[in-house]
Design a protein around this motif. Structure first.
Motif: not given
Length: 515
Positions: A30-58
């Protein structure tokens, strides 16, 4: 109930931590999905994409197929329910259907990540970046010829991974951001020397393409003094509920503010509507008069009504007012410019009332031959597809024009997505991009992806900038997506192929021992 952790060999248990408890895995998904949503435009918080990948990987670490499928689907539901909410302004059933389809695609991609080889580079959770690359490639082609608006890569334009875009396009940028996320996860998942090796490999895999991509340049050939017109006006109204003449008049009211003689004037998509062809019409006379008054080429978006539908066209007029060239849009917007399965849907819904006629698929190359140089052109939705811009650049385009129209959308998401896509295309192909929209965002983007001018939503605006012209082809322009898709597919299959080879060798040894 989803499956618990898959069994592992003793060596793998020493190299990597055991799977996290199931409730924790669900929370991480769930956290990974939320992180990727927050990374998307118009917010574009780019570090949240790799952070979400890390959460989903674990979360995926050590899980069986069914568990991976469910966890991936859960991540997708959170991501797409959030980022596609703007679709509710058109049709709630459509929003639900598209969000579920995209979530299912993500679930399948995640399920492809093998469990074998946990802690090894060749398999296990290291397969997640490859799966996300294949998801990115699939979204550019399916459904309806592609629906890349929820593409993960559009979050990365302000981050370092976009530096690799000239080398491998959106697929390579996605791979690097996801690999960085797996590297973060490796800090938690691995132990001892394996941790250093895993993090080191991730750093090399990410760093080498970034360094190479940042060194890729194209060749400047001159510059253009360009004006980008935005007439402004109300947002959230479909074209069938507006007066086309009002839209046209607002664009001309802004164009009248142009001073001097620019090298090029760009109007938005479909701001002139005519029955039949624009050639010989009163609308053409008005554009021609403006071109002669400014002594400048003018590119204007025209909707031409036909018996079989309508044509969405970008038309070029020369400084003397003559029609020099035209480009007809090829990649249409599903449910915006045409209704897939119209004959069936007309029986069960009134959605077709919003799109009474289908756009006619255009022909020809995405290029306008102008007195000031070869102008690549893609119309609106087409900027989301790298292959359309690639066609324009391969044909000789020294700059890319994007007449667009996102006035139907109430919120900021779609206009912001278009700007992000324009920035990505600029980096991929080493070309400046001029984007003109009737109500925003209009923007001027340099070849390095920087936005040097942008309008406000809904407000009239005139952007005047000197932009560079470039020739030369980036590696990605030459190669396209196919080599990267093939490499991703092979990488994902490699562990299974290696396992099959080991199995056959073991069987052969058993046969030899019996003889």
């Amino acid at each position: 109930m989803i499956d618990d952790a898959a069994p592992r060999q003793a060596s793998d248990r020493r190299a990597a931590r055991p799977a996290v408890p199931l409730p924790a895995a669900v929370s991480l998904a769930v956290a990974a999905g939320a992180a990727w949503a927050l990374a998307a435009p118009p917010r574009s918080w780019w570090p949240l994409l790799p952070a979400g990948v890390a959460a989903l990987t674990i979360a995926l670490h050590g899980r069986r197929l069914r568990a991976r499928l469910v966890l991936g689907g859960l991540t997708g539901l959170v991501l797409y329910a959030w980022t596609l909410a703007w679709l509710t302004g058109f049709a709630v059933p459509g929003y639900v259907g598209v969000a579920l389809l995209e979530a299912a695609m993500l679930a399948v991609a995640v399920a492809l990540v093998p469990t074998a080889g946990i802690g090894r580079w060749s398999g296990g959770w290291w397969g997640l970046p490859v799966a996300l690359v294949l998801l990115d490639a699939a979204q550019a082609r399916f459904p309806f010829g592609g629906f890349p608006l929820p593409s993960l890569v559009l979050s990365q334009l302000d981050g370092p991974f976009a530096l690799a875009a000239p080398l491998g396009g959106s697929l390579l940028v996605t791979a690097l951001a996801a690999t960085a996320g797996v590297g973060l996860a490796a800090v938690f998942l691995t132990r001892g020397s394996r941790r250093l090796v895993s993090v080191g490999i991730a750093a090399v895999v990410v760093g080498a393409p970034l360094a190479a991509g940042s060194a890729v340049t194209t060749t400047p050939t001159g510059s253009l003094d360009a004006d980008v017109v935005q007439g402004g006006g109300p947002r959230g109204l479909r074209a069938v509920f507006t007066n086309p003449q009002d839209t046209t008049d607002r664009q001309y009211a802004v164009a009248e503010q142009i001073t001097g003689s620019p090298d090029l004037v760009l109007f938005p998509e479909a701001v002139i509507s005519v029955p039949g062809s624009i050639a010989g019409s009163a609308a053409e006379s008005r554009v021609a008069d403006l071109a002669r008054m400014l002594d400048a080429p003018v590119v204007v978006g025209v909707a031409e009504s036909q018996d079989a539908g309508f044509r969405n066209v970008a038309v070029l007029y020369g400084p003397d007012g003559t029609l020099l060239d035209r480009y007809e849009k090829k990649h249409r917007v599903p449910f915006g410019e045409y209704i897939p399965g119209r004959a069936l849907l007309e029986r069960v819904t009134d959605l077709t009332a919003l799109v009474p006629r289908d756009a006619i698929v255009g022909e020809g190359v995405a290029l306008l031959d102008s007195p000031v140089g070869a102008l690549g052109v893609v119309i609106s939705y087409e900027v989301l597809f790298a292959d359309r811009v690639r066609e324009a650049v391969l044909a000789g385009g020294e700059i890319v024009l994007v007449p667009t129209n996102a006035a139907s959308y109430v919120t900021e998401e779609v206009p912001a997505i278009e700007v992000a896509a324009a920035r990505l295309r600029a980096r991929e192909f080493g070309r400046a991009v001029l984007q003109s929209a009737p109500t925003g965002y209009s923007a001027v983007v340099l070849p390095d992806g920087r936005v040097v001018a942008q309008t406000e939503l809904g407000a009239p605006g005139l952007l005047r900038e000197t932009v560079p012209l470039y020739t030369g082809l980036t590696p990605y322009t030459r190669l396209g997506d196919l080599p990267f898709v093939a490499l991703a597919g092979f990488t994902l299959l490699a562990p299974a192929l290696a396992g099959e080879v080991r199995r056959r060798r073991a069987l052969q040894r058993q046969c030899d021992d019996r003889q």
